[in-house]
Design an enzyme around this catalytic site. Structure first.
Site, PDB file in Angstrom:
ATOM      1  N   LEU A  14       0.814  -1.206   0.000  1.00 59.27           N
ATOM      2  CA  LEU A  14       0.000   0.000   0.000  1.00 59.27           C
ATOM      3  C   LEU A  14       0.852   1.262   0.000  1.00 59.27           C
ATOM      4  CD1 LEU A  14      -2.754   1.433   0.253  1.00 59.27           C
ATOM      5  CD2 LEU A  14      -2.565   1.144   2.735  1.00 59.27           C
ATOM      6  N   THR A  32       9.679   6.649   2.527  1.00 58.64           N
ATOM      7  CA  THR A  32      10.651   6.090   3.455  1.00 58.64           C
ATOM      8  C   THR A  32      10.577   4.572   3.505  1.00 58.64           C
ATOM      9  OG1 THR A  32       9.251   6.085   5.447  1.00 58.64           O
ATOM     10  CG2 THR A  32      10.316   8.170   4.849  1.00 58.64           C
ATOM     11  N   ASP A  56      13.674   3.157   9.611  1.00 60.26           N
ATOM     12  CA  ASP A  56      13.159   2.019  10.363  1.00 60.26           C
ATOM     13  C   ASP A  56      12.284   2.646  11.438  1.00 60.26           C
ATOM     14  OD1 ASP A  56      12.683   0.053  12.258  1.00 60.26           O
ATOM     15  OD2 ASP A  56      14.724  -0.739  12.240  1.00 60.26           O
ATOM     16  N   ASN A  83       2.014   4.325   7.564  1.00 60.33           N
ATOM     17  CA  ASN A  83       1.534   3.129   6.875  1.00 60.33           C
ATOM     18  C   ASN A  83       2.304   1.867   7.266  1.00 60.33           C
ATOM     19  OD1 ASN A  83       0.511   1.455   4.456  1.00 60.33           O
ATOM     20  ND2 ASN A  83       2.712   1.625   4.049  1.00 60.33           N
ATOM     21  N   SER A 134      -4.674   2.065  11.055  1.00 59.79           N
ATOM     22  CA  SER A 134      -5.017   1.090  12.074  1.00 59.79           C
ATOM     23  C   SER A 134      -5.525  -0.139  11.318  1.00 59.79           C
ATOM     24  CB  SER A 134      -6.075   1.666  13.027  1.00 59.79           C
ATOM     25  OG  SER A 134      -6.490   0.707  13.971  1.00 59.79           O
ATOM     26  N   TYR A 148      -1.553  -8.600  17.046  1.00 54.63           N
ATOM     27  CA  TYR A 148      -1.882  -7.568  16.061  1.00 54.63           C
ATOM     28  C   TYR A 148      -2.999  -6.665  16.580  1.00 54.63           C
ATOM     29  CZ  TYR A 148      -2.858  -5.595  11.416  1.00 54.63           C
ATOM     30  OH  TYR A 148      -3.036  -4.748  10.350  1.00 54.63           O
ATOM     31  N   LYS A 152      -3.045  -2.591  17.350  1.00 52.16           N
ATOM     32  CA  LYS A 152      -3.957  -1.684  16.661  1.00 52.16           C
ATOM     33  C   LYS A 152      -4.972  -1.039  17.604  1.00 52.16           C
ATOM     34  CE  LYS A 152      -2.203  -2.122  12.534  1.00 52.16           C
ATOM     35  NZ  LYS A 152      -1.530  -0.984  11.875  1.00 52.16           N
ATOM     36  N   THR A 183      -3.073  -6.404  -0.043  1.00 55.89           N
ATOM     37  CA  THR A 183      -1.742  -5.843   0.151  1.00 55.89           C
ATOM     38  C   THR A 183      -0.756  -6.991   0.362  1.00 55.89           C
ATOM     39  OG1 THR A 183      -1.998  -5.697   2.554  1.00 55.89           O
ATOM     40  CG2 THR A 183      -2.804  -3.831   1.246  1.00 55.89           C
TER      41      THR A 183
END
Length: 282
Positions: A14, A32, A56, A83, A134, A148, A152, A183
């Site tokens: 993405l 980045t 990073d 992202n 998120s 995960y 989030k 993705t």
């Protein structure tokens, strides 16, 4: 109107879609990633409107250096799109403390680091917009998602509170909660699959890993359309505080809202009468 858009995790998935579409729309892009030379190559090579720089997200020093490089090159940062992220799958008991730490370090402390580095620039400008990815997993917990979802859910609370902190300086915030998009999140470069260690979970864990891997490449959401939606939001004078991305995310959030309302009502009799007798209920 051209803006300076700072995108983390721009080397693939993405993030690449966001950066590529932002460049095509005439924006100046700070793209980045851990390997900036590969980010630049992925986006078509050197361009006047492109700065590919190392980041990073788990390193605050990297974040500060990237923010400084952005200002030195373009003079300002208008939009930050947090992202970058990854996925440590598994049942809670089989997720090691080290993996839990890494999950939260990347998905929660990561965007915090980058935001901490960018906020002084936006405050000085008295203008800016922070968009943080998120997930519907930040609203709805699910089996095999303990690490995960924890990361989030943390993003949700941090961003909601951050909005209150920085609104007086004309800095807007948007939390983005995607459902299943095609993705690279479920690819091995982004996902750490569990090693079954507890017999009680072994059969379920193996079956769940197979099921999740079979989803990869079949997710209903189109990341290019999501990238377009995010850039549309970045152009809005009054962007939404929360953006549900995908029909599945909208349905999931709607069901969770109804569930919370029902739980609040069910708690009213017992939970609503716990104050001191000399205070008014509120």
């Amino acid at each position: 109107m051209s803006k300076v858009i700072f995108v983390t995790g721009a080397g693939r998935g993405l993030g690449t879609d966001i950066a590529r579409q932002a460049l095509a729309a005439g924006h100046q892009v700070v793209a980045t990633g851990r390997r900036p030379e590969e980010v630049e190559k992925t986006l078509g090579g050197p361009q006047d409107n492109l700065l590919a720089t190392k980041l990073d997200v788990t390193s605050l020093e990297d974040a500060r250096a990237a923010a400084q490089a952005a200002v030195e090159r373009f003079g300002r940062i208008d939009v930050l799109i947090n992202n970058a992220g990854n996925f440590y799958a598994g049942f809670f008991e089989e997720i090691s403390p080290e993996h839990m730490h890494r999950q939260i370090e990347t998905n929660l402390y990561g965007p915090m680091n980058v935001t901490r580095a960018v906020l002084p620039v936006m405050r000085a400008q008295r203008d800016g917009h922070i968009i943080t990815l998120s997930s519907i997993a930040g609203l709805v917990g699910a089996e095999f998602n303990a690490a995960y979802a924890a990361s989030k859910f943390g993003v949700e609370g941090w961003m909601e509170s951050l909005h209150q902190d920085i609104a007086p300086y004309n800095i807007r915030t948007t939390i983005v909660e995607p459902g299943f998009f095609r993705t690279e999140l479920l690819m091995d470069a982004s996902t750490t699959w569990p090693e079954p260690t507890i017999d009680d979970y072994a059969e379920r864990s193996t079956a769940t890993v197979e099921a999740w891997k079979s989803i990869n490449g079949q997710q209903p959401g189109d990341p290019a359309k999501l990238a377009h939606a995010l850039l549309t939001i970045a152009d809005q004078i009054e962007p939404p505080l929360r953006f549900l991305a995908g029909a599945d995310a909208i349905e999931g959030a709607t069901a969770k809202a109804k569930e919370l309302l029902a739980q609040a009502e069910a708690s009213r009799e017992l939970g609503g009468n716990l104050g001191h007798d000399d205070t008014d209920a509120y």
